[in-house]
Write a protein that holds these residues in place. Structure first.
Motif, mmCIF file in Angstrom:
data_model
loop_
_atom_site.group_PDB
_atom_site.id
_atom_site.type_symbol
_atom_site.label_atom_id
_atom_site.label_comp_id
_atom_site.label_asym_id
_atom_site.label_seq_id
_atom_site.Cartn_x
_atom_site.Cartn_y
_atom_site.Cartn_z
ATOM 1 N N UNK A 38 29.129 48.929 34.507
ATOM 2 C CA UNK A 38 29.014 47.469 34.380
ATOM 3 C C UNK A 38 30.249 46.785 34.909
ATOM 4 N N UNK A 39 31.405 47.345 34.537
ATOM 5 C CA UNK A 39 32.630 46.637 34.912
ATOM 6 C C UNK A 39 32.891 46.725 36.409
ATOM 7 N N UNK A 40 32.294 47.724 37.091
ATOM 8 C CA UNK A 40 32.551 47.847 38.522
ATOM 9 C C UNK A 40 31.453 47.237 39.383
ATOM 10 N N UNK A 64 34.631 38.114 40.748
ATOM 11 C CA UNK A 64 35.993 38.411 41.171
ATOM 12 C C UNK A 64 36.181 39.879 41.562
ATOM 13 N N UNK A 65 35.436 40.778 40.938
ATOM 14 C CA UNK A 65 35.625 42.195 41.244
ATOM 15 C C UNK A 65 34.616 42.698 42.276
ATOM 16 N N UNK A 114 40.179 39.012 33.907
ATOM 17 C CA UNK A 114 39.897 40.116 32.979
ATOM 18 C C UNK A 114 39.209 41.334 33.629
ATOM 19 N N UNK A 115 38.128 41.139 34.421
ATOM 20 C CA UNK A 115 37.479 42.327 35.018
ATOM 21 C C UNK A 115 38.449 43.139 35.880
ATOM 22 N N UNK A 116 39.357 42.432 36.579
ATOM 23 C CA UNK A 116 40.310 43.154 37.420
ATOM 24 C C UNK A 116 41.316 43.915 36.562
ATOM 25 N N UNK A 117 41.814 43.242 35.508
ATOM 26 C CA UNK A 117 42.757 43.910 34.599
ATOM 27 C C UNK A 117 42.134 45.175 34.045
#
Lengths: 251, 619
Positions: free
Chosen positions: A87-89, A163-164, A112-115
């Motif tokens: 999910x995060x990627x 953003x990611x 946040x997603x990048x962090x």
């Protein structure tokens, strides 16, 4: 690029309730594809299974049967931790109620997603500023969500989803909590992202006007695919086309 | 009708109310426990080494009272947050505002009354249980202590009724000022923190000044006496709250401004949580810090008294054991000890006097405690004075044969050649020839030092008993005291110190328990609003392990700050006792370890409960 499949949903079923109990079939055999760079809408009356479909595609829920591939990966067989990473990627989310963390600034929310992916701090700022510019919110980055308007919040949420550089953005009623002007401006921004930056989008919505911004719409009814329409002409024609299909439901 | 409705809905949210009741009940129980000691003048005066102990307890009541006021207002405002949505609902359905106001007043007061009754019962039980446990542990009879103490009950009831009346009025007033809409949407409202630079600066400055003044007053308590105690109590309480109101939010803000730190993994969220929670938590954290300081302080003081008993007992004695005319039993007892130095001296006793053999003394000069003119504590030295004359007398009238000072100390104090042992006899030191002329059996006295005095209390008891019997043969009397030995001093000091230790532990445990319930409120009142944050994080793909890590860290910091502040208060505060305790910091690691273990367990439980509430259920 345009021919590559981003989402491949094959014959998925979702049944709620245990065997021997009152079972409820939320999805019964849904199959469709989304190609890279497509802007697809999902519509249907309340209780049709839209949210269930979105939940299984977004890996928040597991289908009872069938397979889902996103960006070439079969997500139905993954474990919880892998799903979270996936999910995060690969996924970007936009929710009706924005779901921004109100204890973080807009900047921190977008970052946040990048962090989470361990991107070093010096590379985060350029990415955040770039995506904020695309959505026209670069001036409010240091503000907290409570101090900005609903439209700005939803743009911030879109920026965070983007953003990611995920494979696809999943939007759940993104205009549901916005006034008509903000809704129009958000949809314009999404079309802009879709057309100029090749972002694939899947959007669940009730609102025919918002849906008219899509290229293709899948209608779901009682857990199955009911109809699929493509936009050929202008947006207002497509709007009427959608209204016609919805009118069919009423009968 | 409304009353009925409100009761039925209270029943439905019984779990939430249970937490509230628990919190209030503990507070009342602890207050009562404290008062059973504070108001029992005869007990505390009889059992304390501090003369102004009653006054100390008055200050304690004041501090506890101040904390309680904060705490009760906090707890009852928690109740308001529980109820406001439903009150808003009643109003949309047509309930009049004054009805709602009344309802809020009675509900708050009703909860208060229930917890008062339950709290008193629990307080009574706790006081009895804890008192008995410690009395048994400390071998302390605690005469005069009453776990059911009427005047304490009256004080507690009056104090809390007034407090609950006030909070009921405040709750009613708060709800009467809110509009229907703000009540209905109360749960969605977010708090918003602003830290103004100038205000923060003055806040921090004031906190530093106040705490500094308080510390100064505590360190110099001997000079300021009671005034210093009041001053310290007031300045340190206010200063502590200011630290948490002004300094901590600023500190976390600065932490957040460090981009590399903030943008690493989930840190921005953890710090964001901390920063936003600070405003709500300032009072709670201040309260926890004060409770830590009080609880740990009471325990440290108690333990410090305990460990100083031996120090105090050995102020005047260099030797741990002295045995006159050892019996077989005495020799066996001595054999069981790990003796580090042992000297034997011979003497004879006749009807008029006790005659020590000079040669023995000079060959093996004994250890004594000696202090020169300064007011320093006596130090252990070996007697090195020469004895040029043939004979000496302990209290000799002319300078020539009066025993020199250090030898006198050795014989009077270390060898216990005293009236209590020998009765009305003169004490002499004789040269060898004159000594042999005395027609009497030769006796001996053994002086010994051991590796660990406290390990041999049973053996020392036997020896002491035999010395008493020996004294009886010389004094023809029932003897209760065979002179001053290290052992007899130890027993005497212990008797007095037990009372102080008892009070220290009793109060320490009480305060630490209160702290636990304060933290529980923190947990419960904020956790519910965090659920959606964690579920959102999960949606955007944060691994559960990372969320758990974030929770551990966030709560760790929340636990750490008040513990640090409380600990510093205690370490400085122990200076207050330096005029009655020889080494106030002796074995301070014991109470600190006890505290860390208790606190650590609270931390762990808090994390587990919090996790259960906020973490989304995985599919």
């Amino acid at each position: 690029m345009m021919n590559q499949t981003v989402v491949n949903v094959k014959d998925i079923h979702k049944v709620f309730g245990k065997r021997n109990e009152n079972q409820y079939h939320a999805l019964s055999g849904v199959t469709f594809d989304i190609k890279a760079g497509e802007f697809v809408g999902i519509m249907g009356p309340s209780g049709a299974g839209k949210t269930t479909l979105l939940n299984v595609i977004s890996t928040l829920d597991k289908p009872t049967d069938g397979t889902i591939e996103i960006a070439g990966t079969n997500i139905t067989s993954m474990k919880q931790g892998q799903l979270a990473d996936f999910r995060s990627e690969q996924l970007g989310f936009i929710f009706q109620d924005f779901n921004l963390l109100e204890n973080l600034t807009i900047y921190e929310n977008i970052a946040l997603p990048l962090s989470l992916q361990g991107v070093p701090s010096r590379k985060i700022k350029p990415s955040v500023v770039e995506v904020a510019k695309k959505l026209g919110i670069e001036t409010i980055l240091e503000k907290y969500p409570v101090t900005v308007s609903g439209g700005q919040k939803q743009r911030a949420a879109a920026a965070r989803a983007l953003v990611h550089e995920p494979a696809i953005i999943l939007a759940d009623e993104p205009t549901g909590a916005l006034d008509s002007k903000s809704a129009k401006s958000l949809m314009d921004a999404m079309v802009h992202l879709n057309e100029n930056h090749d972002v694939s989008i899947m959007m669940v919505t009730h609102d025919p006007l918002s849906a008219s911004y899509c290229e293709r719409i899948l209608f779901i009814h009682d857990g199955s695919l009911y109809k699929e329409i493509h936009r050929d002409g202008s947006r207002s024609e497509f709007h009427h086309q959608i209204l016609d299909v919805l009118a069919d439901f009423a009968e | 009708m409304l009353l009925k409705l409100s009761f039925s809905s209270m029943r439905k949210r019984f779990k939430d109310y249970l937490v509230l009741l628990f919190g209030l009940t503990i507070s009342i129980a602890i207050f009562y426990m404290f008062e059973t000691l504070a108001q029992n003048k005869t007990f505390i005066e009889a059992n304390s080494m501090i003369s102004s102990i009653v006054f100390v307890f008055h200050v304690g009541t004041f501090i506890l009272g101040a904390i309680t006021v904060f705490y009760i207002f906090y707890a009852t405002s928690f109740m308001l947050t529980l109820r406001q949505k439903e009150m808003g609902m009643y109003m949309t359905l047509g309930a009049k505002k004054h009805k709602i106001t009344q309802l809020m007043f009675f509900e708050t007061f009703f909860i208060g009354l229930i917890s008062l009754v339950v709290g008193l019962v629990i307080g009574f039980g706790l006081a009895k249980g804890i008192a008995e446990l410690f009395m048994w542990q400390l071998d302390f009879n605690g005469e005069g202590f009453q776990s059911f103490y009427l005047s304490s009950i009256i004080t507690t009831v009056i104090f809390y009724i007034i407090l609950f009346l006030l909070t009921s009025i405040v709750n009613a007033w708060k709800i009467s000022r809110k509009s229907v809409l703000s009540l209905l949407h109360a749960e969605q409202k977010q708090d918003f923190v602003k830290t103004k630079g100038s205000r923060t600066f003055f806040g921090v400055l004031l906190a530093v000044i106040l705490i500094g003044v308080g510390y100064y007053a505590m360190v110099n308590i001997a000079r300021f006496m009671q005034l210093g105690l009041i001053l310290a109590a007031v300045t340190i309480i206010i200063g502590t709250y200011l630290v948490f109101i002004a300094f901590l939010p600023y500190f976390v803000k600065r932490l957040k401004q460090n981009r590399t730190l903030n943008e690493k993994g989930i840190n921005s969220f953890t710090l964001g949580q901390l920063r936003f929670r600070m405003l709500n938590l300032t009072k709670v954290l201040g309260t926890v810090a004060m409770l830590v300081a009080l609880g740990l302080g009471a325990m440290t003081a108690g333990i410090s008294f305990y460990h100083n008993i031996e120090k105090q007992a050995s102020t005047f004695h260099a030797n741990d054991v002295v045995i006159h005319q050892p019996s077989k039993e005495d020799t066996e007892a001595l054999a069981e000890m790990n003796v580090t130095e042992k000297n034997v001296y011979h003497y004879k006793v006749d009807g008029d006097g006790v005659y020590f053999l000079k040669k023995d003394l000079l060959v093996n000069p004994p250890l004594i405690k000696h202090s020169d003119e300064t007011f320093e504590l006596p130090e252990t030295t070996r007697v090195e004075e020469s004895l040029p004359e043939d004979n000496y007398m302990l209290y000799g009238e002319n300078d020539a044969n009066r025993l020199p000072e250090l030898w006198s100390t050795a014989i009077r104090t270390e060898m216990n050649a005293s009236y209590q042992l020998f009765g009305a006899k003169d004490i002499y030191v004789y040269g060898t020839s004159e000594y042999q002329n005395i027609v009497s059996d030769e006796q001996q006295v053994i002086l010994a030092t051991v590796d660990d005095f406290k390990n041999y209390l049973p053996q020392l008891e036997i020896i002491n008993q035999n010395q008493l019997e020996l004294a009886e043969t010389y004094r023809d009397d029932d003897v209760e005291n065979a002179g001053n030995t290290k052992y007899s001093n130890y027993i005497a000091f212990k008797a007095i110190a037990s009372g102080t230790i008892f009070m220290g532990f009793f109060l320490g445990v009480a305060f630490l328990m209160m702290m636990a319930s304060v933290l529980m409120f923190k947990l419960l009142s904020s956790a519910a609003s965090d659920i959606h944050r964690y579920s959102m994080l999960r949606k955007i793909g944060v691994r559960k392990s990372l969320l758990v890590k974030s929770i551990y860290r966030e709560l760790f910091l929340l636990f750490l700050f008040p513990a640090l502040v409380g600990l510093v208060h205690v370490i400085v505060g122990m200076q207050m006792f330096s005029f009655i305790i020889i080494e106030p910091y002796l074995k301070i690691w014991i109470p600190i370890s006890i505290f860390i273990v208790i606190y650590g367990i609270y931390y762990w439980i808090t994390v587990q409960m919090y996790k259960r509430i906020v973490l989304p259920k995985e599919v």
